[in-house]
Design a protein around this motif. Structure first.
Motif, PDB file in Angstrom:
ATOM      1  N   ILE A 196       6.242   4.002   2.866  1.00 38.12           N
ATOM      2  CA  ILE A 196       5.932   3.612   1.400  1.00 38.12           C
ATOM      3  C   ILE A 196       7.533   2.399   1.743  1.00 38.12           C
ATOM      4  O   ILE A 196       8.528   3.093   1.942  1.00 38.12           O
ATOM      5  CB  ILE A 196       5.925   4.952   0.523  1.00 38.12           C
ATOM      6  N   ARG A 197       6.732   1.045   1.119  1.00 37.07           N
ATOM      7  CA  ARG A 197       8.384   0.976   0.277  1.00 37.07           C
ATOM      8  C   ARG A 197       8.777   0.810  -0.966  1.00 37.07           C
ATOM      9  O   ARG A 197       8.064   0.662  -1.651  1.00 37.07           O
ATOM     10  CB  ARG A 197       7.210  -0.790  -0.038  1.00 37.07           C
TER      11      ARG A 197
ATOM     12  N   PHE B 245       6.906  11.531  -5.935  1.00 38.74           N
ATOM     13  CA  PHE B 245       5.959  12.837  -5.490  1.00 38.74           C
ATOM     14  C   PHE B 245       6.092  13.963  -6.539  1.00 38.74           C
ATOM     15  O   PHE B 245       7.108  14.275  -7.505  1.00 38.74           O
ATOM     16  CB  PHE B 245       6.759  13.347  -3.993  1.00 38.74           C
ATOM     17  N   ALA B 246       5.096  15.067  -6.034  1.00 37.96           N
ATOM     18  CA  ALA B 246       5.090  16.015  -7.229  1.00 37.96           C
ATOM     19  C   ALA B 246       6.199  17.607  -6.582  1.00 37.96           C
ATOM     20  O   ALA B 246       6.022  17.279  -5.599  1.00 37.96           O
ATOM     21  CB  ALA B 246       3.618  16.592  -7.688  1.00 37.96           C
TER      22      ALA B 246
ATOM     23  N   GLU C 184      15.372   6.232  -5.268  1.00 31.19           N
ATOM     24  CA  GLU C 184      16.147   6.513  -6.760  1.00 31.19           C
ATOM     25  C   GLU C 184      14.478   7.072  -7.481  1.00 31.19           C
ATOM     26  O   GLU C 184      14.594   7.603  -9.027  1.00 31.19           O
ATOM     27  CB  GLU C 184      16.716   5.265  -7.626  1.00 31.19           C
ATOM     28  N   GLU C 185      13.571   6.327  -7.400  1.00 29.85           N
ATOM     29  CA  GLU C 185      12.340   6.458  -7.870  1.00 29.85           C
ATOM     30  C   GLU C 185      11.739   7.821  -7.318  1.00 29.85           C
ATOM     31  O   GLU C 185      10.324   8.263  -7.386  1.00 29.85           O
ATOM     32  CB  GLU C 185      11.428   5.088  -7.528  1.00 29.85           C
TER      33      GLU C 185
ATOM     34  N   GLN D 203       2.836   5.777  -6.788  1.00 27.71           N
ATOM     35  CA  GLN D 203       3.009   6.414  -8.099  1.00 27.71           C
ATOM     36  C   GLN D 203       2.006   6.975  -8.553  1.00 27.71           C
ATOM     37  O   GLN D 203       1.843   8.086  -8.569  1.00 27.71           O
ATOM     38  CB  GLN D 203       3.970   5.669  -9.725  1.00 27.71           C
ATOM     39  N   SER D 204       1.018   6.444  -8.189  1.00 24.48           N
ATOM     40  CA  SER D 204      -0.161   6.911  -8.368  1.00 24.48           C
ATOM     41  C   SER D 204      -0.972   8.274  -7.680  1.00 24.48           C
ATOM     42  O   SER D 204      -2.225   8.692  -7.431  1.00 24.48           O
ATOM     43  CB  SER D 204      -1.852   5.846  -8.526  1.00 24.48           C
ATOM     44  N   HIS D 205      -0.226   8.363  -6.287  1.00 16.51           N
ATOM     45  CA  HIS D 205      -0.548   9.674  -5.317  1.00 16.51           C
ATOM     46  C   HIS D 205       0.394  10.699  -6.128  1.00 16.51           C
ATOM     47  O   HIS D 205       0.147  11.641  -5.126  1.00 16.51           O
ATOM     48  CB  HIS D 205      -0.288   9.365  -4.393  1.00 16.51           C
TER      49      HIS D 205
END
Ligand code: SAM
Length: 221
Positions: free
Chosen positions: A93-94, A104-105, A98-99, A24-26
């Motif tokens: 990515i694991r 991603f932006a 749904e997330e 999420q931080s990327h």
């Protein structure tokens, strides 16, 4: 033993160089993860990753990210990637799809592949299908201006549902075939693990290539 319960898979993944952690931080900075500004293509539900490995091999100027929900399945992809360390344009990515909007932006994904996605056959689970209107709305936000989605399956009910969803949501259906291997689109097609398995059983493979409303239709994929 069910594959998803292999002991130790989470620990292996936690330390692996091919897996992106704290995904999420990327958000908005995925190009930095790869260290270049090449386009980023994503397979959602990549399983053991053989499709993406071949895509990465054939397209070194494109970055590929494989999303997989289960650690124990992802572990198989990691094992294969370890045999091909030259594929620096492939990462995993694991996570649960749904997330995806937290990870991603808008406009950050160049193209999305959905290969043999889980069918969720019960009507009450339809919104979980990766081609439901809920997911199409997410993809529309996340795709770059020329981006689109390719979906393959041997599940005819899921395919017809997906074609209807795409139409209802106003997407452009550039390609719709219910016999991919017998069509002009077979050339250059990279088979996934499930595709190989089901076509060997004699099942026809369906494929659609769709683009969100207003997006360009003629990108080569
Ligand atoms: N794409 C591969 C292929 O064609 O060979 C694997 C297909 S397999 C039927 C579906 C895969 O998608 C499974 O590995 C499953 O764990 C994964 N998956 C299903 N739903 C998912 C979700 N919401 N987020 C991430 N992965 C998911």
């Amino acid at each position: 033993m069910r594959l998803r319960n292999i002991p130790g898979s989470r620990e292996v993944i936690a330390e692996n160089e091919y897996v992106v952690h704290e995904e999420q931080s990327h958000r908005g900075q995925w190009k930095e993860v790869f260290g270049n500004d090449h386009p980023i293509r994503v397979e959602i539900g990549m399983g053991k990753g053989s499709f993406l490995m071949e895509m990465a091999r054939r397209n070194p100027e494109i970055n590929f990210l494989g999303i997989e929900k289960y650690s124990s399945v992802l572990l198989r992809a990691i094992e294969k990637h370890e045999e091909a360390p030259e594929l620096t344009n492939l990462k995993f990515i694991r996570m649960d799809a749904e997330e995806i909007e937290a990870v991603f932006a808008p406009g950050e994904i160049d193209y999305i592949y959905l290969n043999f996605s889980d069918p969720w056959p019960k009507d009450r689970h339809a919104k979980r299908r990766l081609t439901s209107d809920r997911f199409l709305a997410r993809y529309e936000k996340l795709l770059a201006p020329e981006g689109g989605v390719t979906f393959k399956t041997d599940n005819r009910d899921l395919f017809e549902f997906s074609v209807e969803m795409a139409k209802e949501c106003g997407w452009n259906l550039q390609v719709v075939t219910r016999d991919l291997h017998g069509s002009e689109f077979a050339e250059g097609n990279i088979m996934t693990e499930y595709e190989r398995k089901f076509s060997e059983l004699g099942n026809k493979i369906c494929m659609m290539r769709i683009f969100p409303p207003e997006k360009r239709e003629n990108q080569e994929v």
